[in-house]
Design a protein around this motif. Structure first.
Motif, PDB file in Angstrom:
ATOM      1  N   THR A 154       0.838  -1.198   0.000  1.00 54.81           N
ATOM      2  CA  THR A 154       0.000   0.000   0.000  1.00 54.81           C
ATOM      3  C   THR A 154       0.874   1.250   0.000  1.00 54.81           C
ATOM      4  N   LEU A 155       1.972   1.210   0.746  1.00 56.89           N
ATOM      5  CA  LEU A 155       2.912   2.334   0.738  1.00 56.89           C
ATOM      6  C   LEU A 155       3.471   2.550  -0.668  1.00 56.89           C
ATOM      7  N   SER A 156       3.707   1.468  -1.408  1.00 57.65           N
ATOM      8  CA  SER A 156       4.197   1.590  -2.783  1.00 57.65           C
ATOM      9  C   SER A 156       3.224   2.399  -3.635  1.00 57.65           C
ATOM     10  N   ALA A 157       1.926   2.202  -3.390  1.00 64.70           N
ATOM     11  CA  ALA A 157       0.916   2.904  -4.174  1.00 64.70           C
ATOM     12  C   ALA A 157       0.945   4.403  -3.925  1.00 64.70           C
ATOM     13  N   PHE A 158       1.439   4.817  -2.756  1.00 60.84           N
ATOM     14  CA  PHE A 158       1.449   6.247  -2.410  1.00 60.84           C
ATOM     15  C   PHE A 158       2.859   6.839  -2.376  1.00 60.84           C
ATOM     16  N   ALA A 159       3.844   6.091  -2.873  1.00 57.95           N
ATOM     17  CA  ALA A 159       5.237   6.554  -2.815  1.00 57.95           C
ATOM     18  C   ALA A 159       5.395   7.893  -3.533  1.00 57.95           C
ATOM     19  N   PRO A 160       5.921   8.942  -2.844  1.00 56.25           N
ATOM     20  CA  PRO A 160       6.047  10.261  -3.469  1.00 56.25           C
ATOM     21  C   PRO A 160       7.250  10.381  -4.409  1.00 56.25           C
ATOM     22  N   ASN A 161       8.218   9.473  -4.276  1.00 48.48           N
ATOM     23  CA  ASN A 161       9.402   9.526  -5.136  1.00 48.48           C
ATOM     24  C   ASN A 161       9.982   8.122  -5.285  1.00 48.48           C
ATOM     25  N   ASP A 162      10.975   8.007  -6.159  1.00 50.40           N
ATOM     26  CA  ASP A 162      11.509   6.683  -6.453  1.00 50.40           C
ATOM     27  C   ASP A 162      12.285   6.085  -5.276  1.00 50.40           C
ATOM     28  N   THR A 163      12.845   6.935  -4.402  1.00 45.98           N
ATOM     29  CA  THR A 163      13.571   6.418  -3.238  1.00 45.98           C
ATOM     30  C   THR A 163      12.621   5.706  -2.283  1.00 45.98           C
ATOM     31  N   ILE A 164      11.476   6.323  -2.012  1.00 46.13           N
ATOM     32  CA  ILE A 164      10.485   5.701  -1.130  1.00 46.13           C
ATOM     33  C   ILE A 164       9.940   4.432  -1.771  1.00 46.13           C
ATOM     34  N   LEU A 165       9.730   4.450  -3.080  1.00 46.20           N
ATOM     35  CA  LEU A 165       9.244   3.253  -3.762  1.00 46.20           C
ATOM     36  C   LEU A 165      10.270   2.122  -3.664  1.00 46.20           C
ATOM     37  N   LEU A 166      11.546   2.472  -3.824  1.00 42.33           N
ATOM     38  CA  LEU A 166      12.611   1.470  -3.711  1.00 42.33           C
ATOM     39  C   LEU A 166      12.597   0.828  -2.329  1.00 42.33           C
ATOM     40  N   LEU A 167      12.486   1.641  -1.294  1.00 44.09           N
ATOM     41  CA  LEU A 167      12.478   1.128   0.080  1.00 44.09           C
ATOM     42  C   LEU A 167      11.225   0.301   0.359  1.00 44.09           C
ATOM     43  N   SER A 168      10.103   0.742  -0.159  1.00 45.76           N
ATOM     44  CA  SER A 168       8.869   0.000   0.081  1.00 45.76           C
ATOM     45  C   SER A 168       8.887  -1.335  -0.659  1.00 45.76           C
ATOM     46  N   ARG A 169       9.533  -1.375  -1.834  1.00 42.74           N
ATOM     47  CA  ARG A 169       9.669  -2.645  -2.554  1.00 42.74           C
ATOM     48  C   ARG A 169      10.593  -3.604  -1.787  1.00 42.74           C
ATOM     49  N   LEU A 170      11.666  -3.065  -1.214  1.00 47.89           N
ATOM     50  CA  LEU A 170      12.551  -3.883  -0.382  1.00 47.89           C
ATOM     51  C   LEU A 170      11.783  -4.486   0.784  1.00 47.89           C
ATOM     52  N   MET A 171      11.010  -3.652   1.471  1.00 47.84           N
ATOM     53  CA  MET A 171      10.281  -4.096   2.654  1.00 47.84           C
ATOM     54  C   MET A 171       9.131  -5.044   2.295  1.00 47.84           C
ATOM     55  N   SER A 172       8.493  -4.823   1.145  1.00 54.47           N
ATOM     56  CA  SER A 172       7.381  -5.703   0.759  1.00 54.47           C
ATOM     57  C   SER A 172       7.894  -7.073   0.348  1.00 54.47           C
ATOM     58  N   GLY A 173       9.189  -7.182   0.023  1.00 53.31           N
ATOM     59  CA  GLY A 173       9.766  -8.488  -0.293  1.00 53.31           C
ATOM     60  C   GLY A 173      10.092  -9.319   0.938  1.00 53.31           C
ATOM     61  N   LEU A 174      10.202  -8.678   2.102  1.00 53.34           N
ATOM     62  CA  LEU A 174      10.593  -9.397   3.322  1.00 53.34           C
ATOM     63  C   LEU A 174       9.678 -10.580   3.661  1.00 53.34           C
ATOM     64  N   PRO A 175       8.333 -10.429   3.566  1.00 55.51           N
ATOM     65  CA  PRO A 175       7.463 -11.553   3.978  1.00 55.51           C
ATOM     66  C   PRO A 175       7.378 -12.684   2.958  1.00 55.51           C
ATOM     67  N   HIS A 176       7.851 -12.470   1.744  1.00 56.40           N
ATOM     68  CA  HIS A 176       7.661 -13.416   0.645  1.00 56.40           C
ATOM     69  C   HIS A 176       8.132 -14.829   0.998  1.00 56.40           C
ATOM     70  N   GLY A 177       9.427 -14.988   1.232  1.00 52.57           N
ATOM     71  CA  GLY A 177       9.968 -16.313   1.503  1.00 52.57           C
ATOM     72  C   GLY A 177       9.446 -16.892   2.801  1.00 52.57           C
ATOM     73  N   ALA A 178       9.274 -16.029   3.803  1.00 51.34           N
ATOM     74  CA  ALA A 178       8.773 -16.491   5.094  1.00 51.34           C
ATOM     75  C   ALA A 178       7.354 -17.029   4.966  1.00 51.34           C
ATOM     76  N   PHE A 179       6.513 -16.348   4.177  1.00 52.91           N
ATOM     77  CA  PHE A 179       5.124 -16.797   4.007  1.00 52.91           C
ATOM     78  C   PHE A 179       5.081 -18.154   3.336  1.00 52.91           C
ATOM     79  N   PHE A 180       5.821 -18.309   2.237  1.00 49.02           N
ATOM     80  CA  PHE A 180       5.813 -19.590   1.544  1.00 49.02           C
ATOM     81  C   PHE A 180       6.461 -20.685   2.394  1.00 49.02           C
ATOM     82  N   GLY A 181       7.463 -20.322   3.196  1.00 48.53           N
ATOM     83  CA  GLY A 181       8.099 -21.307   4.062  1.00 48.53           C
ATOM     84  C   GLY A 181       7.161 -21.812   5.143  1.00 48.53           C
TER      85      GLY A 181
END
Length: 386
Positions: A83-110
């Motif tokens: 959701t933060l990615s959808a409201f990112a005001p600049n590419d730096t915030i989008l980059l950080l939000s993409r990093l953070m949104s990747g954190l649960p990926h492997g853990a969820f599938f595991g």
């Protein structure tokens, strides 16, 4: 699909969508923020890095928590940062939000893999795991193309807002539909980390990272392969990707059944050899449009067919730390993504053409099969000594 596994499949749908949709949205993101396509591509790398970091960190030490609570917490992070990615005001915030949104990926599938195997009937554990991964395959078939269309026609922000909504629905489904399983009473972080002191999990990690890297040699460069070698129009590429997505859906179901009929390690060898043969055929026959489409479907099938067997194999090899082991496998898949894209690009840069990544892919898939055979020989030797 059993009703109690639906929340896991829904989570796979959301994760699969956010992982792959960015590839089609790069031009839109780059245009809005005034950056180059390669700079926008860092959003993909940031997500993959988040998966590799989050897989072990978010699972280690959580075995004393109820699995359902872990999954709800992971999906809360997923929902928040998409959701933060959808409201990112600049590419730096989008980059950080993409990093953070990747954190649960492997853990969820595991964690989800372990939960699915516990909820399954005896002898059908791998099929249950494949039901969770079916959400990821449906994402490639439906929601990724839809999200790409919405991003092009309206705004990429709406796409990530929709992904956040999928995350919210998944949280509710996990809480109200997924059965509550008891937490482990004996495990702790020290005992979980002992899994890394054994050779078998490391071999499985390498089988995953190197073997599946062969697939990513192919799919990373599928667009120029289809346009420059097979002669398709660029406008046909999204539909070709849907053919690959349909193959992933079918292959995922086949892989689950195969791993329950054979031993998971045997299934991995069969599938890695099948992948190498398919890549070899792509190398020689991509000049034919009909053959290119047929092989795209088969390669897509091989790509997801191995997901359930490799997860089942790691779960069986990580006694006392099953959730941590299964999440590490997801980090290995992402390492395979990075290795395949990098190594597959080297012969293209050297001027060998757009079929050359398949030659690298054949070598990687066969290397994965060889490592799996080494693991079989090692286990036989240990059994004889015992």
């Amino acid at each position: 699909m059993k009703r109690k596994l639906l929340p896991l499949a829904l989570g796979g749908l959301g994760i699969g969508t956010t992982e792959f949709v960015m590839m089609g949205l790069l031009p839109d993101v780059a245009k809005e923020f005034g950056i180059s396509i390669p700079q926008a591509g860092h959003m993909i790398s940031a997500y993959a890095l988040g998966v590799m970091i989050g897989a072990p960190l978010l699972v280690a030490g959580t075995s004393r928590m109820a699995p359902r609570n872990i999954l709800v917490g992971l999906m809360l992070l997923f929902t928040l940062f998409n959701t933060l990615s959808a409201f990112a005001p600049n590419d730096t915030i989008l980059l950080l939000s993409r990093l953070m949104s990747g954190l649960p990926h492997g853990a969820f599938f595991g964690v989800g893999s372990v939960v699915a195997s516990r909820l399954a009937e005896k002898g059908k554990q791998a099929q249950a795991i494949s039901m969770m991964f079916s959400g990821l395959t449906i994402a490639n078939l439906l929601t990724v193309p839809l999200g790409t269309y919405i991003g092009h026609a309206f705004s990429w922000r709406y796409t990530f807002g929709g992904i956040g909504l999928i995350g919210l629905l998944t949280m509710l489904a996990l809480y109200f539909v997924l059965p509550s399983l008891p937490a482990s009473k004996t495990s702790n972080i020290r005992s979980e980390l002992k899994v890394f002191s054994h050779l078998d999990p490391w071999l499985i990690f390498l089988i995953t990272a190197i073997g599946t890297g062969g697939l990513f040699c192919w799919i990373s460069y599928i667009a120029p392969l289809m346009t420059e070698v097979s002669g398709f129009q660029a406008s046909s590429v999204p539909y070709i990707l849907m053919v690959a997505g349909l193959g992933m859906f079918v292959g995922n179901l086949i892989g689950g059944r195969l791993a329950d009929r054979l031993k998971p390690l045997t299934a991995c060898i069969v599938l890695l050899i099948s992948m190498s043969l398919t890549l070899l055929l792509i190398f020689f026959f991509s000049g034919s449009q009909i053959m290119a489409l047929v092989l795209t479907f088969i390669a897509g099938s091989c790509s997801l067919a191995i997901a359930s067997p490799i997860q089942m194999l790691m779960i069986q090899s990580s006694k006392g730390a099953e959730m941590l082991g299964a999440s590490i496998t997801q980090a290995a898949f992402n390492m395979g993504n990075a290795l395949g894209a990098f190594l597959g690009g080297l012969p293209i840069a050297a001027g060998f053409g757009y079929t050359s990544p398949e030659a690298v892919g054949v070598c990687m898939a066969l290397s994965g099969a060889l490592l799996a055979w080494i693991l079989i020989m090692r286990r036989r030797a240990v059994a004889l000594r015992g």
